[in-house]
Design a protein around this motif. Structure first.
Motif, PDB file in Angstrom:
ATOM      1  N   LEU A  56       4.520   1.775   1.376  1.00 20.54           N
ATOM      2  CA  LEU A  56       5.574   2.968   0.785  1.00 20.54           C
ATOM      3  C   LEU A  56       4.951   4.506   1.033  1.00 20.54           C
ATOM      4  O   LEU A  56       3.818   4.696   0.743  1.00 20.54           O
ATOM      5  N   ILE A  57       5.840   5.330   1.610  1.00 22.54           N
ATOM      6  CA  ILE A  57       5.254   6.652   2.000  1.00 22.54           C
ATOM      7  C   ILE A  57       5.890   7.705   1.464  1.00 22.54           C
ATOM      8  O   ILE A  57       7.169   7.582   1.322  1.00 22.54           O
ATOM      9  N   ALA A  58       5.285   8.339   0.296  1.00 19.97           N
ATOM     10  CA  ALA A  58       6.110   9.268  -0.356  1.00 19.97           C
ATOM     11  C   ALA A  58       5.541  10.626   0.193  1.00 19.97           C
ATOM     12  O   ALA A  58       4.618  11.192  -0.062  1.00 19.97           O
ATOM     13  N   SER A  59       6.387  11.342   1.025  1.00 18.19           N
ATOM     14  CA  SER A  59       6.212  12.549   1.533  1.00 18.19           C
ATOM     15  C   SER A  59       6.929  13.669   1.255  1.00 18.19           C
ATOM     16  O   SER A  59       7.989  13.801   1.350  1.00 18.19           O
ATOM     17  N   PRO A  60       6.324  14.769   0.698  1.00 22.58           N
ATOM     18  CA  PRO A  60       6.868  16.010   0.730  1.00 22.58           C
ATOM     19  C   PRO A  60       7.694  16.719   1.820  1.00 22.58           C
ATOM     20  O   PRO A  60       7.389  16.078   2.929  1.00 22.58           O
ATOM     21  N   ILE A  94       0.830  -1.216   0.123  1.00 21.37           N
ATOM     22  CA  ILE A  94      -0.148   0.114  -0.009  1.00 21.37           C
ATOM     23  C   ILE A  94       0.959   1.393   0.046  1.00 21.37           C
ATOM     24  O   ILE A  94       1.936   1.413   0.800  1.00 21.37           O
ATOM     25  N   ALA A  95       0.500   2.173  -0.936  1.00 21.49           N
ATOM     26  CA  ALA A  95       1.287   3.412  -0.969  1.00 21.49           C
ATOM     27  C   ALA A  95       0.396   4.481  -0.736  1.00 21.49           C
ATOM     28  O   ALA A  95      -0.478   4.377  -1.463  1.00 21.49           O
ATOM     29  N   SER A 134       6.791  -9.003  -8.652  1.00 21.03           N
ATOM     30  CA  SER A 134       6.520  -9.732  -7.582  1.00 21.03           C
ATOM     31  C   SER A 134       6.079  -8.414  -6.453  1.00 21.03           C
ATOM     32  O   SER A 134       5.821  -8.948  -5.283  1.00 21.03           O
ATOM     33  N   LEU A 135       6.085  -7.319  -6.857  1.00 22.85           N
ATOM     34  CA  LEU A 135       5.395  -6.139  -6.090  1.00 22.85           C
ATOM     35  C   LEU A 135       4.228  -5.648  -6.710  1.00 22.85           C
ATOM     36  O   LEU A 135       4.168  -5.141  -7.665  1.00 22.85           O
ATOM     37  N   GLU A 136       3.316  -5.821  -5.884  1.00 18.89           N
ATOM     38  CA  GLU A 136       1.988  -5.241  -6.319  1.00 18.89           C
ATOM     39  C   GLU A 136       1.716  -3.875  -5.534  1.00 18.89           C
ATOM     40  O   GLU A 136       1.251  -4.089  -4.129  1.00 18.89           O
ATOM     41  N   ILE A 137       1.934  -2.872  -6.120  1.00 18.16           N
ATOM     42  CA  ILE A 137       1.712  -1.623  -5.451  1.00 18.16           C
ATOM     43  C   ILE A 137       0.372  -0.856  -5.805  1.00 18.16           C
ATOM     44  O   ILE A 137       0.002  -0.664  -7.051  1.00 18.16           O
ATOM     45  N   GLU A 138      -0.206  -0.557  -4.675  1.00 20.56           N
ATOM     46  CA  GLU A 138      -1.724   0.065  -4.745  1.00 20.56           C
ATOM     47  C   GLU A 138      -1.267   1.573  -4.210  1.00 20.56           C
ATOM     48  O   GLU A 138      -1.052   1.541  -3.101  1.00 20.56           O
ATOM     49  N   ILE A 139      -1.936   2.600  -4.774  1.00 15.59           N
ATOM     50  CA  ILE A 139      -1.679   3.745  -4.208  1.00 15.59           C
ATOM     51  C   ILE A 139      -3.089   4.108  -3.660  1.00 15.59           C
ATOM     52  O   ILE A 139      -4.095   3.911  -4.241  1.00 15.59           O
ATOM     53  N   PHE A 140      -2.884   4.600  -2.488  1.00 14.98           N
ATOM     54  CA  PHE A 140      -4.232   5.019  -1.663  1.00 14.98           C
ATOM     55  C   PHE A 140      -4.253   6.588  -1.297  1.00 14.98           C
ATOM     56  O   PHE A 140      -3.171   7.018  -1.033  1.00 14.98           O
ATOM     57  N   VAL A 145     -11.425   6.441   6.588  1.00 15.56           N
ATOM     58  CA  VAL A 145     -10.368   5.962   7.754  1.00 15.56           C
ATOM     59  C   VAL A 145     -10.390   4.542   7.751  1.00 15.56           C
ATOM     60  O   VAL A 145      -9.362   3.888   7.570  1.00 15.56           O
ATOM     61  N   SER A 146     -11.571   3.668   7.668  1.00 15.52           N
ATOM     62  CA  SER A 146     -11.565   2.244   7.904  1.00 15.52           C
ATOM     63  C   SER A 146     -11.080   1.808   6.460  1.00 15.52           C
ATOM     64  O   SER A 146     -10.251   0.906   6.570  1.00 15.52           O
ATOM     65  N   GLU A 147     -11.405   2.466   5.391  1.00 17.61           N
ATOM     66  CA  GLU A 147     -10.757   1.914   4.161  1.00 17.61           C
ATOM     67  C   GLU A 147      -9.362   2.098   4.048  1.00 17.61           C
ATOM     68  O   GLU A 147      -8.770   1.221   3.892  1.00 17.61           O
ATOM     69  N   PHE A 148      -8.711   2.965   4.591  1.00 20.13           N
ATOM     70  CA  PHE A 148      -7.272   3.261   4.721  1.00 20.13           C
ATOM     71  C   PHE A 148      -6.746   2.088   6.107  1.00 20.13           C
ATOM     72  O   PHE A 148      -5.767   1.491   5.495  1.00 20.13           O
ATOM     73  N   LYS A 149      -7.315   1.883   6.745  1.00 18.66           N
ATOM     74  CA  LYS A 149      -6.703   0.889   7.898  1.00 18.66           C
ATOM     75  C   LYS A 149      -6.835  -0.222   7.196  1.00 18.66           C
ATOM     76  O   LYS A 149      -5.914  -1.248   7.445  1.00 18.66           O
ATOM     77  N   ASP A 150      -7.895  -0.860   6.468  1.00 14.51           N
ATOM     78  CA  ASP A 150      -8.051  -2.113   5.884  1.00 14.51           C
ATOM     79  C   ASP A 150      -7.176  -2.289   5.095  1.00 14.51           C
ATOM     80  O   ASP A 150      -6.451  -3.620   4.754  1.00 14.51           O
ATOM     81  N   ALA A 151      -6.546  -1.265   3.891  1.00 18.16           N
ATOM     82  CA  ALA A 151      -5.666  -1.229   3.107  1.00 18.16           C
ATOM     83  C   ALA A 151      -4.344  -1.659   3.815  1.00 18.16           C
ATOM     84  O   ALA A 151      -3.475  -2.543   3.253  1.00 18.16           O
ATOM     85  N   ILE A 152      -4.042  -1.110   5.010  1.00 19.09           N
ATOM     86  CA  ILE A 152      -2.874  -1.073   5.636  1.00 19.09           C
ATOM     87  C   ILE A 152      -2.662  -2.500   6.109  1.00 19.09           C
ATOM     88  O   ILE A 152      -1.792  -3.393   6.055  1.00 19.09           O
ATOM     89  N   ARG A 153      -3.684  -3.148   6.778  1.00 16.78           N
ATOM     90  CA  ARG A 153      -3.945  -4.329   7.433  1.00 16.78           C
ATOM     91  C   ARG A 153      -3.603  -5.434   6.352  1.00 16.78           C
ATOM     92  O   ARG A 153      -3.082  -6.577   6.645  1.00 16.78           O
ATOM     93  N   SER A 154      -3.928  -5.354   5.090  1.00 15.60           N
ATOM     94  CA  SER A 154      -4.024  -6.391   4.034  1.00 15.60           C
ATOM     95  C   SER A 154      -2.731  -6.240   3.387  1.00 15.60           C
ATOM     96  O   SER A 154      -2.425  -7.090   2.370  1.00 15.60           O
ATOM     97  N   ALA A 155      -2.068  -5.227   3.701  1.00 19.10           N
ATOM     98  CA  ALA A 155      -0.888  -5.199   2.753  1.00 19.10           C
ATOM     99  C   ALA A 155       0.356  -5.836   3.563  1.00 19.10           C
ATOM    100  O   ALA A 155       0.634  -5.814   4.685  1.00 19.10           O
ATOM    101  N   ASP A 156       1.535  -6.345   2.628  1.00 24.28           N
ATOM    102  CA  ASP A 156       2.662  -6.575   3.153  1.00 24.28           C
ATOM    103  C   ASP A 156       3.610  -5.577   3.620  1.00 24.28           C
ATOM    104  O   ASP A 156       4.651  -5.969   4.392  1.00 24.28           O
ATOM    105  N   GLY A 157       3.484  -4.364   3.063  1.00 21.72           N
ATOM    106  CA  GLY A 157       4.446  -3.264   3.346  1.00 21.72           C
ATOM    107  C   GLY A 157       3.824  -2.092   2.819  1.00 21.72           C
ATOM    108  O   GLY A 157       2.807  -2.070   2.339  1.00 21.72           O
TER     109      GLY A 157
END
Length: 181
Positions: free
Chosen positions: A71-75, A4-5, A30-36, A57-69
């Motif tokens: 990625l955070i891109a922060s300015p 989850i990114a 082997s990396l499936e990156i999904e942008i949230f 917020v629930s969607e965000f938390k669920d996406a994190i829970r289901s992810a193996d890792g």
């Protein structure tokens, strides 16, 4: 591996959103990156949380829970991480005993027009992530400076050197995640 990114910017033309799109292009099979997209997540408020997490917020938390890792891109705004980034970490760290972000492997990257890239933002983000039990990849770091010179007007990464380094970064991230899965 499912990743989850998210970008710590709400701006439609964000360099950090564009960097994540380039990451999808450069990732191995082997990396499936999904942008949230963090748009629609309210400022953290314990009163709101008491009533139950808002849908986004629930969607965000669920996406994190289901992810193996993650990625955070922060300015970097004013020598630090954005309020959007910090707010996302605050929501993802709740509730304390069942925080979705706790124990997750995290890769941090960032793009900025400034000459120091996002070095200070990434340092602050690492501190916040450490406090919630996330595991930040220590090296390599991806601190993209002068981002306005490396993307075209449509948000496509045009700098070949950056693209190659992004590929190396993602390979290192994939290796970083393996012990956690």
């Amino acid at each position: 591996m499912k990743i989850i990114a998210f970008a710590g910017s709400l701006r439609s033309g964000s360099f950090n959103k564009s960097l994540l799109k380039a990451a999808i292009e450069e990732a191995s099979d082997s990396l499936e990156i999904e942008i949230f997209d963090l748009d629609g997540i309210p400022l953290f408020n314990a009163d709101i949380e008491t009533e139950g997490d808002p849908k986004r917020v629930s969607e965000f938390k669920d996406a994190i829970r289901s992810a193996d890792g993650i990625l955070i891109a922060s300015p970097e705004y004013n020598h630090g991480m954005t309020g959007v980034t910090k707010n996302a970490i605050d929501w993802a760290s709740r509730p304390g005993n069942d925080m979705p972000i706790g124990g997750k492997p995290v890769g941090i990257l960032g793009a900025s027009p400034g000459i120091t890239g996002t070095a200070r933002s990434q340092d602050q983000l690492r501190q916040s992530l450490k406090s919630v039990g996330a595991h930040c990849m220590p090296k390599p770091e991806l601190l993209l400076f002068r981002a306005h010179e490396k993307f075209d007007n449509q948000g496509n990464l045009t700098d070949d050197s950056t693209r190659r380094f992004l590929g190396k970064y993602l390979k290192a991230f994939e290796e970083w995640i393996k012990p956690f899965t």
